[in-house]
Write a protein that holds these residues in place. Structure first.
Motif, PDB file in Angstrom:
ATOM      1  N   PHE A 157      82.348  20.622  43.298  1.00 22.18           N
ATOM      2  CA  PHE A 157      81.516  19.739  42.477  1.00 22.18           C
ATOM      3  C   PHE A 157      80.313  19.228  43.264  1.00 22.18           C
ATOM      4  CE2 PHE A 157      80.655  15.550  40.473  1.00 22.18           C
ATOM      5  CZ  PHE A 157      80.315  16.023  39.214  1.00 22.18           C
ATOM      6  N   VAL A 158      80.501  18.909  44.541  1.00 25.49           N
ATOM      7  CA  VAL A 158      79.379  18.471  45.368  1.00 25.49           C
ATOM      8  C   VAL A 158      78.351  19.585  45.503  1.00 25.49           C
ATOM      9  CG1 VAL A 158      78.727  17.779  47.706  1.00 25.49           C
ATOM     10  CG2 VAL A 158      80.685  16.705  46.596  1.00 25.49           C
ATOM     11  N   ASP A 159      78.809  20.821  45.636  1.00 23.08           N
ATOM     12  CA  ASP A 159      77.877  21.951  45.720  1.00 23.08           C
ATOM     13  C   ASP A 159      77.062  22.099  44.439  1.00 23.08           C
ATOM     14  OD1 ASP A 159      78.777  22.499  48.249  1.00 23.08           O
ATOM     15  OD2 ASP A 159      80.223  24.019  47.600  1.00 23.08           O
ATOM     16  N   ILE A 160      77.689  21.857  43.289  1.00 21.71           N
ATOM     17  CA  ILE A 160      76.970  21.946  42.012  1.00 21.71           C
ATOM     18  C   ILE A 160      75.889  20.878  41.932  1.00 21.71           C
ATOM     19  CG2 ILE A 160      77.211  21.676  39.508  1.00 21.71           C
ATOM     20  CD1 ILE A 160      79.958  22.941  39.732  1.00 21.71           C
ATOM     21  N   LEU A 161      76.207  19.655  42.336  1.00 19.83           N
ATOM     22  CA  LEU A 161      75.216  18.581  42.299  1.00 19.83           C
ATOM     23  C   LEU A 161      74.071  18.854  43.260  1.00 19.83           C
ATOM     24  CD1 LEU A 161      77.341  15.316  41.977  1.00 19.83           C
ATOM     25  CD2 LEU A 161      76.535  16.870  40.209  1.00 19.83           C
ATOM     26  N   MET A 162      74.370  19.431  44.402  1.00 19.91           N
ATOM     27  CA  MET A 162      73.309  19.793  45.334  1.00 19.91           C
ATOM     28  C   MET A 162      72.421  20.900  44.759  1.00 19.91           C
ATOM     29  SD  MET A 162      75.068  19.757  49.118  1.00 19.91           S
ATOM     30  CE  MET A 162      73.483  20.220  49.809  1.00 19.91           C
ATOM     31  N   HIS A 163      73.007  21.815  44.019  1.00 18.79           N
ATOM     32  CA  HIS A 163      72.217  22.891  43.406  1.00 18.79           C
ATOM     33  C   HIS A 163      71.215  22.331  42.399  1.00 18.79           C
ATOM     34  CE1 HIS A 163      71.223  26.770  41.640  1.00 18.79           C
ATOM     35  NE2 HIS A 163      71.538  26.289  40.450  1.00 18.79           N
ATOM     36  N   TYR A 164      71.609  21.278  41.678  1.00 23.35           N
ATOM     37  CA  TYR A 164      70.717  20.665  40.682  1.00 23.35           C
ATOM     38  C   TYR A 164      69.901  19.509  41.258  1.00 23.35           C
ATOM     39  CZ  TYR A 164      72.884  23.330  36.928  1.00 23.35           C
ATOM     40  OH  TYR A 164      73.319  24.355  36.109  1.00 23.35           O
ATOM     41  N   ASN A 165      69.947  19.320  42.574  1.00 29.59           N
ATOM     42  CA  ASN A 165      69.144  18.294  43.257  1.00 29.59           C
ATOM     43  C   ASN A 165      69.416  16.890  42.722  1.00 29.59           C
ATOM     44  OD1 ASN A 165      67.835  20.248  44.875  1.00 29.59           O
ATOM     45  ND2 ASN A 165      66.366  20.661  43.230  1.00 29.59           N
ATOM     46  N   ILE A 166      70.664  16.594  42.471  1.00 32.94           N
ATOM     47  CA  ILE A 166      71.051  15.253  42.034  1.00 32.94           C
ATOM     48  C   ILE A 166      71.313  14.397  43.276  1.00 32.94           C
ATOM     49  CG2 ILE A 166      72.804  13.906  40.819  1.00 32.94           C
ATOM     50  CD1 ILE A 166      73.170  16.181  38.918  1.00 32.94           C
ATOM     51  N   PRO A 167      70.626  13.271  43.440  1.00 34.57           N
ATOM     52  CA  PRO A 167      70.856  12.421  44.619  1.00 34.57           C
ATOM     53  C   PRO A 167      72.286  11.892  44.633  1.00 34.57           C
ATOM     54  CG  PRO A 167      68.818  11.829  43.502  1.00 34.57           C
ATOM     55  CD  PRO A 167      69.545  12.758  42.586  1.00 34.57           C
ATOM     56  N   MET A 168      72.878  11.857  45.821  1.00 34.57           N
ATOM     57  CA  MET A 168      74.261  11.417  45.970  1.00 34.57           C
ATOM     58  C   MET A 168      74.352  10.396  47.097  1.00 34.57           C
ATOM     59  SD  MET A 168      76.445  14.955  45.541  1.00 34.57           S
ATOM     60  CE  MET A 168      75.379  15.872  46.658  1.00 34.57           C
ATOM     61  N   ALA A 169      75.253   9.443  46.887  1.00 30.40           N
ATOM     62  CA  ALA A 169      75.537   8.425  47.900  1.00 30.40           C
ATOM     63  C   ALA A 169      77.037   8.358  48.120  1.00 30.40           C
ATOM     64  CB  ALA A 169      74.983   7.065  47.482  1.00 30.40           C
ATOM     65  N   LEU A 170      77.424   7.957  49.313  1.00 30.63           N
ATOM     66  CA  LEU A 170      78.835   7.848  49.673  1.00 30.63           C
ATOM     67  C   LEU A 170      79.121   6.412  50.070  1.00 30.63           C
ATOM     68  CD1 LEU A 170      81.435   9.558  50.121  1.00 30.63           C
ATOM     69  CD2 LEU A 170      80.761   9.710  52.519  1.00 30.63           C
ATOM     70  N   VAL A 171      80.167   5.818  49.497  1.00 27.00           N
ATOM     71  CA  VAL A 171      80.542   4.437  49.808  1.00 27.00           C
ATOM     72  C   VAL A 171      81.976   4.427  50.315  1.00 27.00           C
ATOM     73  CG1 VAL A 171      78.966   3.490  48.083  1.00 27.00           C
ATOM     74  CG2 VAL A 171      81.318   3.965  47.447  1.00 27.00           C
ATOM     75  N   SER A 172      82.236   3.536  51.263  1.00 30.50           N
ATOM     76  CA  SER A 172      83.571   3.416  51.827  1.00 30.50           C
ATOM     77  C   SER A 172      83.671   2.093  52.563  1.00 30.50           C
ATOM     78  CB  SER A 172      83.865   4.581  52.781  1.00 30.50           C
ATOM     79  OG  SER A 172      85.116   4.421  53.411  1.00 30.50           O
ATOM     80  N   THR A 173      84.888   1.573  52.653  1.00 28.24           N
ATOM     81  CA  THR A 173      85.144   0.359  53.420  1.00 28.24           C
ATOM     82  C   THR A 173      85.542   0.684  54.853  1.00 28.24           C
ATOM     83  OG1 THR A 173      87.408   0.355  52.562  1.00 28.24           O
ATOM     84  CG2 THR A 173      85.783  -1.005  51.405  1.00 28.24           C
ATOM     85  N   ARG A 174      85.426   1.944  55.246  1.00 21.41           N
ATOM     86  CA  ARG A 174      85.676   2.332  56.629  1.00 21.41           C
ATOM     87  C   ARG A 174      84.440   2.034  57.485  1.00 21.41           C
ATOM     88  NH1 ARG A 174      90.975   2.358  56.657  1.00 21.41           N
ATOM     89  NH2 ARG A 174      91.795   3.618  54.939  1.00 21.41           N
ATOM     90  N   PRO A 175      84.597   1.851  58.779  1.00 18.38           N
ATOM     91  CA  PRO A 175      83.431   1.660  59.655  1.00 18.38           C
ATOM     92  C   PRO A 175      82.528   2.891  59.645  1.00 18.38           C
ATOM     93  CG  PRO A 175      85.456   0.972  60.757  1.00 18.38           C
ATOM     94  CD  PRO A 175      85.880   1.656  59.500  1.00 18.38           C
TER      95      PRO A 175
END
Length: 363
Positions: A204-222
């Motif tokens: 799914f991440v590869d598909i979003l990259m193919h369509y140039n959709i901006p992505m962000a990653l959130v986490s409570t880890r350092p």
């Protein structure tokens, strides 16, 4: 031979003849038109209406010849779907947009953004390791074992937030920071530094990259731990923004993480779609006015029904699903449906006046 009424209201039978040269099935071929009736003769409106109906039937018969199957009956029977209804209409691509530039932008994928949680969405997580880390920290600090309901409550929170607000172990910032760092060390030692993708997340991440959709990653880890894990599985170049524990003050269900991610992506909240796997994520996303897609990998589907869309794995989604999910009615895209306002009835403090009845009328 038909019966009509004249002006006086009397019925008068008349004959109306049409010269027909051919009659086959629903096809009717009429000979050259007869001379028009005189003005003094009565006009039979029923015959004229019947002629119009026959004309409609002829056109319907021609349409049936073009389409050999009766799609309507088959759709009602649930056998087949009419080809014109597939692919489904994409509400995000509205041809009624008057501005060509807005139309072009909305036809593409540059107006939506995706915000992913790290554990449980991109990589597989083990909730038992999180619980074990908290229980080990409580034993080291000389605290009583944490109840199960409280462990569920602190799920998704920052370590500092859980220690100071939920567990109430300390209010001293230095002590809270020390215990939060120790808890993270215990978790990383239990986890072992092994990361595996969730089913369908990499595709799914590869598909979003193919369509140039901006992505962000959130986490409570350092951030240090998060960036090392991303380098390990080779997705450090996929995300335009990263929100770690150091970037926010509070974790879920507070929407701070998602709002900050949208700010880094330079998108309004209504154009962002959050991908999570818990009800805390759904609550935080809706609080931020974002749509939420819940991945049912550790919860049952009906337990996540508060989300806008529930899937078992991310690769079940398509770009059309995302565009329809983020489709909103804003002033630049035309007026939306009016929001009904609730009318509040004002209560009178004075009691209603009673109506006097004269008993004398019954005597």
């Amino acid at each position: 031979r038909v019966s009509v009424r004249d002006i006086s209201g009397k019925q008068k039978p008349i004959s109306y003849r049409v010269r027909v040269t051919e009659f086959t099935g629903r096809r009717i071929v009429v000979s050259p038109l007869l001379p028009r009736l005189k003005a003094d003769r009565l006009v039979n409106f029923g015959v004229e209406a019947r002629a119009i109906e026959l004309t409609k039937e002829v056109h319907a018969y021609r349409e049936e010849e073009r389409s050999p199957k009766n799609w309507k009956d088959e759709i009602e029977a649930g056998i087949v779907q009419k080809p014109d209804l597939w692919p489904p209409e994409n509400r995000a691509d509205k041809p009624s947009l008057r501005n060509p530039r807005l139309r072009h932008e909305r036809m593409g994928c540059g107006w939506i953004a995706a915000i992913f949680e790290w554990e449980g969405v991109i990589i597989k997580d083990n909730p038992e390791l999180e619980k074990q880390a908290w229980l080990t920290l409580a034993e080291e600090e000389g605290r009583s074992p944490i109840p199960a309901f409280m462990l569920r409550r602190i799920e998704g929170m920052k370590n500092e937030q859980a220690i100071s607000e939920i567990l109430c172990w300390s209010r001293d910032p230095a002590s809270v920071k020390r215990m939060a760092a120790r808890k993270e060390e215990i978790y990383q030692s239990l986890q072992g530094g092994v990361y595996r993708f969730c089913n369908g997340s990499s595709e799914f991440v590869d598909i979003l990259m193919h369509y140039n959709i901006p992505m962000a990653l959130v986490s409570t880890r350092p951030r240090k731990t998060l960036e090392a894990a991303m380098r390990t599985i080779g997705i450090e170049e996929c995300f335009s923004a990263i929100v770690a524990a150091e970037d926010v003050c509070r974790g879920k269900p507070d929407p701070e993480m998602f709002l900050y991610a949208a700010q880094l992506l330079e998108f309004i909240a209504e154009r962002c779609i959050v991908f999570g796997n818990s009800n805390q994520t759904v609550e935080a996303a809706h609080e931020a006015r974002m749509k939420c897609v819940a991945v049912a990998n550790k919860h049952l589907v009906y337990e996540l029904r508060a989300a806008d869309l529930v899937v078992r794995r991310l690769d079940e989604l398509s770009i059309v699903d995302l565009k329809n999910l983020a489709d909103i009615e804003s002033p630049e895209f035309g007026p939306g449906e009016p929001i009904p306002e609730m009318e509040i009835e004002e209560e009178d403090d004075e009691p209603p006046a009673s109506t006097a009845i004269d008993d004398g009328i019954f005597w």
